[in-house]
Scaffold this active site. Sequence first.
Site, mmCIF file in Angstrom:
data_model
loop_
_atom_site.group_PDB
_atom_site.id
_atom_site.type_symbol
_atom_site.label_atom_id
_atom_site.label_comp_id
_atom_site.label_asym_id
_atom_site.label_seq_id
_atom_site.Cartn_x
_atom_site.Cartn_y
_atom_site.Cartn_z
ATOM 1 C CE LYS A 23 -2.203 -0.924 3.872
ATOM 2 N NZ LYS A 23 -1.510 -2.159 4.334
ATOM 3 N NE ARG A 40 -4.242 -0.656 9.795
ATOM 4 C CZ ARG A 40 -3.199 -0.104 9.199
ATOM 5 N NH1 ARG A 40 -3.299 1.036 8.566
ATOM 6 N NH2 ARG A 40 -2.030 -0.712 9.251
ATOM 7 N NE ARG A 68 7.568 -1.997 5.859
ATOM 8 C CZ ARG A 68 6.256 -1.764 5.924
ATOM 9 N NH1 ARG A 68 5.576 -1.401 4.857
ATOM 10 N NH2 ARG A 68 5.620 -1.933 7.072
ATOM 11 N NE ARG A 79 6.286 0.532 10.043
ATOM 12 C CZ ARG A 79 5.122 0.515 9.386
ATOM 13 N NH1 ARG A 79 5.033 1.028 8.182
ATOM 14 N NH2 ARG A 79 4.050 -0.004 9.938
ATOM 15 N NE ARG A 139 2.184 -3.889 11.323
ATOM 16 C CZ ARG A 139 3.174 -3.731 10.429
ATOM 17 N NH1 ARG A 139 4.357 -4.291 10.629
ATOM 18 N NH2 ARG A 139 2.972 -3.020 9.349
HETATM 19 P P1 AMP Z 1 0.794 1.292 8.798
HETATM 20 O O1 AMP Z 1 1.923 2.217 8.552
HETATM 21 O O2 AMP Z 1 -0.395 1.551 7.917
HETATM 22 O O3 AMP Z 1 1.220 -0.153 8.786
HETATM 23 O O4 AMP Z 1 0.292 1.588 10.282
HETATM 24 C C1 AMP Z 1 1.138 1.388 11.395
HETATM 25 C C2 AMP Z 1 0.330 1.325 12.667
HETATM 26 O O5 AMP Z 1 -0.380 2.567 12.853
HETATM 27 C C3 AMP Z 1 -0.765 0.263 12.704
HETATM 28 O O6 AMP Z 1 -0.263 -1.013 13.072
HETATM 29 C C4 AMP Z 1 -1.700 0.837 13.757
HETATM 30 O O7 AMP Z 1 -1.176 0.693 15.058
HETATM 31 C C5 AMP Z 1 -1.662 2.333 13.418
HETATM 32 N N1 AMP Z 1 -2.693 2.707 12.421
HETATM 33 C C6 AMP Z 1 -2.487 3.176 11.160
HETATM 34 N N2 AMP Z 1 -3.651 3.432 10.548
HETATM 35 C C7 AMP Z 1 -4.623 3.131 11.432
HETATM 36 C C8 AMP Z 1 -6.038 3.162 11.381
HETATM 37 N N3 AMP Z 1 -6.698 3.562 10.272
HETATM 38 N N4 AMP Z 1 -6.719 2.779 12.495
HETATM 39 C C9 AMP Z 1 -6.082 2.373 13.605
HETATM 40 N N5 AMP Z 1 -4.750 2.308 13.714
HETATM 41 C C10 AMP Z 1 -4.013 2.682 12.634
#
Ligand code: AMP
Length: 213
Positions: free
Chosen positions: A15, A90, A126, A159, A170
């Site tokens: 994404k 999400r 990554r 990360r 996750r």
């Molecule tokens: P990502 O970079 O999209 O993988 O997001 C990293 C982390 O941010 C996720 O594992 C969640 O803890 C938090 N996060 C990101 N987007 C959301 C969302 N829409 N709702 C809830 N938590 C989010």
Amino acid sequence: MKKILVLLGPPGAGKGTVGSILSKEWELPLISSGDILRENLKKETEIGIKAKKYVESGELVPDEIVMEMIEKELSNFIYNAGFIMDGFPRTIEQAKMFDKLTDSNDIKVIYLKADDDFLVKRLSLRRVCENCGKIYHLVNIPPVKEGICDVCGGKLIQRVDDREDVVRRRLKVYKEQTAPLIKYYKEKNILFMVNGEENLKNTLSEIKKITEW
Ligand code: AMP
């Protein structure tokens, strides 16, 4: 008509990478909820302090916090002609809120599909720039100079939530709370599935075929 692309899919499906490339090509702003949260964590803002434990353990940040954050972001005029959304909505609750702010005729949801074992492997390789957030893959998208960002010269890091135990968490959270959105958007006839295990070039061309943008 606005152009709104929503990128849906498990962590590691591509994404962020796809979103940042298409954002430049289409000159559409990218909204990454994860990037906004990580920025808040870094700056130790009120949102950052509240969100830290969830982000670092791979849980979802509570809906109220994320929804308020995204609603505020979307009120900026730069999103008037459209945008690309990475990582939001999400949960069903977030999708319902997003429905109120947008017209479903403007939206195309791309579901990037990939298997767990593939994702765990891809995420272990990554790296991201700690300064600008650019995403690399040690084999498929390596930086020119090891450990250094091609764009800004920042340091490349892994990360904390890309460690295998957190990735597994996750993926579980994704299946329980985010995967129901596949059905939700399918029923609205705006969901398009794309193979997230393909190489980047093919994934991008699939998406462009679907959107015709
Ligand atoms: P990502 O970079 O999209 O993988 O997001 C990293 C982390 O941010 C996720 O594992 C969640 O803890 C938090 N996060 C990101 N987007 C959301 C969302 N829409 N709702 C809830 N938590 C989010």
